[in-house]
Design an enzyme around this catalytic site. Structure first.
Site, PDB file in Angstrom:
ATOM      1  N   HIS A 138      -3.729  -4.364   0.267  1.00  0.00           N
ATOM      2  CA  HIS A 138      -2.341  -4.803   0.023  1.00  0.00           C
ATOM      3  C   HIS A 138      -2.314  -5.914  -1.017  1.00  0.00           C
ATOM      4  CE1 HIS A 138      -0.736  -2.227   3.129  1.00  0.00           C
ATOM      5  NE2 HIS A 138      -1.852  -2.500   3.792  1.00  0.00           N
ATOM      6  N   ASP A 174      -0.705  -6.198  -8.408  1.00  0.00           N
ATOM      7  CA  ASP A 174      -0.412  -5.292  -9.521  1.00  0.00           C
ATOM      8  C   ASP A 174       1.049  -5.549  -9.877  1.00  0.00           C
ATOM      9  OD1 ASP A 174       0.337  -3.187 -11.163  1.00  0.00           O
ATOM     10  OD2 ASP A 174      -0.841  -1.695 -10.074  1.00  0.00           O
ATOM     11  N   ARG A 198       3.437  -2.697 -11.081  1.00  0.00           N
ATOM     12  CA  ARG A 198       3.940  -1.944  -9.943  1.00  0.00           C
ATOM     13  C   ARG A 198       5.006  -2.723  -9.183  1.00  0.00           C
ATOM     14  NH1 ARG A 198       2.838  -0.991  -3.982  1.00  0.00           N
ATOM     15  NH2 ARG A 198       2.942  -3.254  -3.924  1.00  0.00           N
ATOM     16  N   GLY A 228       6.149   3.937   4.527  1.00  0.00           N
ATOM     17  CA  GLY A 228       4.847   3.301   4.297  1.00  0.00           C
ATOM     18  C   GLY A 228       5.056   1.882   3.804  1.00  0.00           C
ATOM     19  N   GLU A 252       5.455   1.877   9.097  1.00  0.00           N
ATOM     20  CA  GLU A 252       4.073   1.698   8.641  1.00  0.00           C
ATOM     21  C   GLU A 252       3.130   2.145   9.753  1.00  0.00           C
ATOM     22  OE1 GLU A 252       2.388   0.868   5.797  1.00  0.00           O
ATOM     23  OE2 GLU A 252       0.609   1.134   7.050  1.00  0.00           O
ATOM     24  N   GLU A 264       5.853  11.037  10.424  1.00  0.00           N
ATOM     25  CA  GLU A 264       5.955  12.378  11.013  1.00  0.00           C
ATOM     26  C   GLU A 264       6.067  12.325  12.534  1.00  0.00           C
ATOM     27  OE1 GLU A 264       3.740  11.292   8.841  1.00  0.00           O
ATOM     28  OE2 GLU A 264       3.801  12.598   7.089  1.00  0.00           O
ATOM     29  N   GLU A 268       6.419   3.572  -2.037  1.00  0.00           N
ATOM     30  CA  GLU A 268       5.407   3.510  -3.085  1.00  0.00           C
ATOM     31  C   GLU A 268       4.258   4.371  -2.550  1.00  0.00           C
ATOM     32  OE1 GLU A 268       2.572   3.566  -4.713  1.00  0.00           O
ATOM     33  OE2 GLU A 268       1.962   1.492  -4.341  1.00  0.00           O
ATOM     34  N   GLU A 288      -4.523  11.358  -2.059  1.00  0.00           N
ATOM     35  CA  GLU A 288      -4.014  10.801  -0.792  1.00  0.00           C
ATOM     36  C   GLU A 288      -2.828  11.600  -0.260  1.00  0.00           C
ATOM     37  OE1 GLU A 288      -3.441   6.544   0.004  1.00  0.00           O
ATOM     38  OE2 GLU A 288      -4.129   6.244  -2.042  1.00  0.00           O
ATOM     39  N   HIS A 302      -3.377  -0.946 -11.094  1.00  0.00           N
ATOM     40  CA  HIS A 302      -4.537  -0.682 -10.224  1.00  0.00           C
ATOM     41  C   HIS A 302      -4.852   0.804 -10.129  1.00  0.00           C
ATOM     42  CE1 HIS A 302      -1.515   0.335  -7.220  1.00  0.00           C
ATOM     43  NE2 HIS A 302      -2.479   0.824  -6.471  1.00  0.00           N
TER      44      HIS A 302
HETATM   45  N1  SAH Z   1       5.162  -0.319   0.497  1.00  0.00           N
HETATM   46  C1  SAH Z   1       3.982  -1.146   0.426  1.00  0.00           C
HETATM   47  C2  SAH Z   1       2.705  -0.366   0.732  1.00  0.00           C
HETATM   48  C3  SAH Z   1       2.456   0.847  -0.158  1.00  0.00           C
HETATM   49  S1  SAH Z   1       0.901   1.648   0.174  1.00  0.00           S
HETATM   50  C4  SAH Z   1       3.916  -1.803  -0.922  1.00  0.00           C
HETATM   51  O1  SAH Z   1       4.606  -1.347  -1.832  1.00  0.00           O
HETATM   52  O2  SAH Z   1       3.162  -2.746  -1.099  1.00  0.00           O
HETATM   53  C5  SAH Z   1       1.370   2.958   1.229  1.00  0.00           C
HETATM   54  C6  SAH Z   1       1.480   2.581   2.701  1.00  0.00           C
HETATM   55  O3  SAH Z   1       1.947   3.715   3.389  1.00  0.00           O
HETATM   56  C7  SAH Z   1       0.168   2.186   3.370  1.00  0.00           C
HETATM   57  O4  SAH Z   1       0.312   0.940   3.983  1.00  0.00           O
HETATM   58  C8  SAH Z   1      -0.088   3.295   4.391  1.00  0.00           C
HETATM   59  O5  SAH Z   1      -0.699   2.826   5.583  1.00  0.00           O
HETATM   60  C9  SAH Z   1       1.311   3.817   4.651  1.00  0.00           C
HETATM   61  N2  SAH Z   1       1.397   5.225   5.072  1.00  0.00           N
HETATM   62  C10 SAH Z   1       0.745   6.280   4.519  1.00  0.00           C
HETATM   63  N3  SAH Z   1       1.070   7.427   5.139  1.00  0.00           N
HETATM   64  C11 SAH Z   1       1.957   7.092   6.121  1.00  0.00           C
HETATM   65  C12 SAH Z   1       2.673   7.844   7.105  1.00  0.00           C
HETATM   66  N4  SAH Z   1       2.525   9.165   7.195  1.00  0.00           N
HETATM   67  N5  SAH Z   1       3.498   7.170   7.949  1.00  0.00           N
HETATM   68  C13 SAH Z   1       3.646   5.825   7.850  1.00  0.00           C
HETATM   69  N6  SAH Z   1       3.004   5.061   6.941  1.00  0.00           N
HETATM   70  C14 SAH Z   1       2.183   5.688   6.068  1.00  0.00           C
END
Ligand code: SAH
Length: 386
Positions: free
Chosen positions: A79, A85, A88, A112, A134, A163, A178, A187, A327
């Site tokens: 994070h 970054d 971003r 996320g 999250e 989900e 993001e 991913e 990044h």
């Molecule tokens: N929004 C934050 C983190 C982005 S990274 C920022 O901009 O800094 C993406 C995040 O999504 C990660 O923390 C990951 O754990 C989460 N994530 C990925 N797949 C997910 C899912 N299916 N349900 C919930 N969270 C998810």
């Protein structure tokens, strides 16, 4: 990232190249040195033994390194890298702060949420309510961060997978996320965003960002291909070229100097996140790369941009070699043999991108290309796996 020591994160990809700067020339590997010569060098024992130990200092008290391996987003390091970054994070901040009219009194879903940064931006811009979902342990931190910053009444943090969670509301006005990975699609978090969109977004709702495009260009990269690929042909005098085959198949994530670019850049695919289906992330796209000078070509390079087209002013960012580094860096796909190209000649072909069947988070890439130039006649198909 080049100086980063934490390697547990998915975004700190196993395939990321680190360009070592040897301060001491004696440490350079000489392929032809004799047994006697090799034996005289320092063995650097202390450092070597430390490399095999997990670094407890980066782990929380009740976590093992295995937990972090399987749940990389639980550690703050990843994070930190994303937040630092600025290309971003500032782009998201600008989009939200400069278009607060979009957020005023709206219900937002942050897919996320990580540390909760995007949710905080949205709350500050006047959103009525933000659901920050999250799945990693970072959700607990996000909860704390929301509280400490006085947004508990506006932001609800929900720990769990998109989900699997239940949202306290039936619909949301805006989905922000993001989700982009290396090569845009590594991913495969895009599917999660599309799932949320189809389940909760109101019919005229917004997805931010709403466009993502993948591009391809070609570079000269003799020095690094030698170091990363041809290295395996002769390792301390032994043939390890079976590993060369594997290294060829693994795209390398690294920053490319714009002076290495030999051809134009070709748009491969634009995804409309508001409308596309999950299947649209698998595709075959043709390309034609025209040489802008006489040079050698060692690799094709892929990168992406994202944009927010619903803003007052079209906003976005590019991860291309001509833009400020992010990044995500760029993704380098090495070619089996070196191409010699003359100005005006072109490499034509197609790129096929598909989810890996066994592991849907991985991406299979097939590259077909041919060059029929004055100096070079090549036609080939190569496969890569990210
Ligand atoms: N929004 C934050 C983190 C982005 S990274 C920022 O901009 O800094 C993406 C995040 O999504 C990660 O923390 C990951 O754990 C989460 N994530 C990925 N797949 C997910 C899912 N299916 N349900 C919930 N969270 C998810």
């Amino acid at each position: 990232m080049e100086n980063s020591t934490i390697t547990t994160g998915v975004r700190q990809n196993r395939s990321t190249k680190i360009r070592f700067q040897y301060e001491d020339d004696d440490l350079e590997l000489d392929q032809d040195e004799t047994i006697e010569e090799a034996a005289t060098g320092s063995s650097n024992l202390e450092e070597d033994s430390a490399m095999c130990e997990p670094d407890d200092s980066i782990l929380g008290s009740d976590k093992t390194s295995a937990d972090y391996y399987f749940d990389s987003y639980s550690h703050f390091g990843i994070h930190e890298e994303m937040l630092k970054d600025v290309v971003r994070t500032k782009t998201y901040q600008n989009v939200i702060y400069k278009n607060s009219f979009l957020f005023k009194d709206k219900v937002v879903l942050d897919v996320g949420a990580g540390t909760g940064i995007l949710s905080l931006f949205c709350a500050k811009a006047g959103a009525k309510h933000v659901y920050a979902v999250e799945c990693s342990q970072m959700a607990d931190m996000a909860q704390e961060i929301v509280k400490v910053n006085g947004f508990s009444s506006v932001i609800t943090v929900l720990k769990g997978k998109i989900e699997e969670i239940e949202l306290p509301v039936g619909q949301v006005d805006i989905i922000i996320s993001e989700w982009m990975g290396y090569f845009l699609l590594y991913e495969n978090m895009l599917n999660t965003v599309l799932y949320a969109r189809d389940k909760w977004l109101v019919s005229n709702g917004l997805v931010l960002p709403d466009k993502a495009s993948l591009y391809l260009t070609a570079i000269e990269d003799a020095e690094y291909k030698e170091d990363k690929i041809e290295f395996w042909n002769n390792v301390y005098g032994f043939d390890m070229s079976c590993i060369r085959k594997q290294s060829m198949m693994e795209p390398l994530v690294d920053t490319v100097d714009q002076n290495q670019i030999v051809t134009n850049s070709q748009l491969l695919k634009t995804m409309n996140i508001s409308k596309m289906t999950a299947g649209d992330a698998s595709f075959t796209a043709p390309f034609k790369l025209v040489a802008e000078r006489d040079d050698y070509i060692h690799a094709l390079v892929a990168y992406f941009d994202v944009s927010f087209t619903n803003c007052h002013k079209l906003t976005g960012f590019s991860t291309g070699p001509k833009s400020r580094a992010t990044h995500w860096k760029q993704t380098v796909l090495y070619l089996e043999e070196v191409l010699t190209i003359c100005q005006g000649e072109n490499i034509v072909g197609s790129m096929t991108v598909a989810q890996n069947r066994k592991n849907p988070r991985d991406v299979d890439i097939t590259l077909k290309y041919s060059l029929s130039g004055r100096r070079c006649l090549v036609s080939r198909t190569q496969s890569y796996k990210m």
